[in-house]
Design an enzyme around this catalytic site. Structure first.
Site, PDB file in Angstrom:
ATOM      1  N   GLU A  44      -5.754   3.397   3.592  1.00  0.00           N
ATOM      2  CA  GLU A  44      -6.224   4.004   4.836  1.00  0.00           C
ATOM      3  C   GLU A  44      -7.686   4.440   4.755  1.00  0.00           C
ATOM      4  O   GLU A  44      -8.378   4.502   5.779  1.00  0.00           O
ATOM      5  CB  GLU A  44      -5.350   5.210   5.196  1.00  0.00           C
ATOM      6  N   ASP A  81       0.834  -1.195   0.000  1.00  0.00           N
ATOM      7  CA  ASP A  81       0.000   0.000   0.000  1.00  0.00           C
ATOM      8  C   ASP A  81       0.871   1.248   0.000  1.00  0.00           C
ATOM      9  O   ASP A  81       1.990   1.250   0.499  1.00  0.00           O
ATOM     10  CB  ASP A  81      -0.982   0.007   1.173  1.00  0.00           C
TER      11      ASP A  81
END
Length: 384
Positions: free
Chosen positions: A132, A73
């Site tokens: 997130e 990520d």
């Protein structure tokens, strides 16, 4: 192959340019710049027009049995950095406070090795935006990230943690991360004068009754061995002390270790809301948003193979870990594609999501070695 010194410099450069979910343009450009420096004989890239900061890199295998995915990520958090590092964030109010800069660096280290040493199986590295928030993994999957030559048979990912010593690998069979669901509840009744409660429908009392009854879901509906969490952190109602509130708004979160458990909690919330609505002659509207934040339920077969290799490798320090109630959108991907997520220890350097988080960079080389070690063994196996 990128050296440890080069990887540390890459991590520090990434650390200086944190960007929020779906805004990772500079990060994506820097990743492309690093990848362009690698040998290109086995590499091909893929982007997604509707998710422009997503980047996939395929490594052609020499005699593939399967295609193995690896996800890193790339987004950051709206946290003001307070580390005083020379390479601290250059973007005011933003920080890689969850260690995604380290996640990307480990992935680049693995990719650099296989750009020079052609793997037996095909590999697909997925540099994923919006972990997130905004469910980047789900968005990418639904937009066809893993189709055609980029379709993967299994997928892996790591998450760093300050709760383990630097370089230590942690994993477990079963759930590693809980799934999460955002909950909003609106109570619509009738306001009135505090002196005449019989003429109103008090939504503060209704909300209080709802909150109290919801506490029984975990204690009486969820298997105590499995556990779960319902937390309401925000309640908004009323305007002044002597006016009965005709409306109330409640916000909270659900955490569960399996998708089945989350769906059970969702159903019970809605049932209780319906009952409260009848009891207080009010409208009680429950809004649930899970997106891609499903539980990270590790595939039993692949996870057992991963753990066995970590335990067998004399250069790897391994520890079985407990499930965490924090969320991770890798849970959506792992529900569609068999795979495993594991922890990479980064030492006690501040809590995740804190302004002082500063992972021990010695963990980078350990993470690169652990994944390559596993992939080398996994690619020797013929069964998919």
């Amino acid at each position: 192959m990128l050296t440890e010194k080069e990887l540390i410099q890459i991590r520090r450069q990434l650390h200086q340019i944190p960007e929020l979910a779906l805004q990772e343009k500079q990060t994506c450009s820097y990743l492309k710049e690093i990848i362009a420096r690698l040998p290109q004989s086995y590499l091909s890239l893929k982007t997604l027009p509707q998710l422009p900061t997503a980047l996939l890199v395929r490594v052609q295998g020499r005699k593939p049995h399967r295609t193995i995915g690896y996800r890193a990520d790339i987004d950051a958090l709206p946290v003001k950095e307070e580390t005083d590092l020379e390479f601290a964030s250059q973007h005011e109010g933003l920080m890689h406070a969850c260690g995604h800069d380290l996640h990307m660096t480990v992935a680049l280290g693995i990719l650099s090795y296989y750009s020079e040493h052609q793997p037996q199986d095909n590999l697909v590295f997925f540099f994923q935006p919006a972990e997130e928030s905004e469910s980047g993994g789900q968005q990418a999957y639904e937009q066809g990230a893993f189709t055609g030559e980029f379709q993967v048979d299994e997928i892996y990912a790591l998450h760093d943690t300050p709760q383990l010593p630097a370089g230590l690998i942690g994993c477990r069979l079963g759930t590693l991360f809980a799934g999460t669901t955002e909950v909003d509840v609106d109570f619509l009744g009738q306001g009135g004068h505090a002196a005449y409660p019989q003429r109103a429908k008090d939504m503060i009392v209704a909300a209080a009754a709802f909150i109290e009854q919801v506490q029984t879901i975990i204690s009486r509906n969820v298997d105590p061995i499995e556990g779960g969490v319902i937390t309401f952190g925000k309640l908004r109602a009323g305007t002044i002390r002597n006016v009965i509130a005709g409306e109330a708004h409640l916000e909270g979160t659900i955490r569960g270790l399996t998708q089945k458990m989350i769906e059970l909690i969702d159903t019970r919330l809605q049932t209780i809301a319906a009952g409260i609505g009848q009891s207080f002659e009010a409208q009680v509207q429950v809004h649930l948003r899970q997106g891609g934040y499903w539980p990270v339920e590790n595939n039993p077969r692949l996870t057992q193979k991963f753990i066995q290799q970590m335990q067998a490798d004399p250069q790897v320090k391994y520890q079985e870990t407990q499930p965490a109630m924090t969320g991770e959108d890798f849970g959506y991907l792992i529900a569609q594609i068999p795979g495993t997520m594991f922890w990479l220890g980064v030492g006690e350097t501040g809590a995740l999501h804190s302004s002082t988080f500063n992972p021990d960079e010695r963990a980078i080389e350990a993470g690169v070695h652990a994944v390559i070690s596993y992939l080398q063994i996994r690619m020797q196996e013929e069964e998919i």
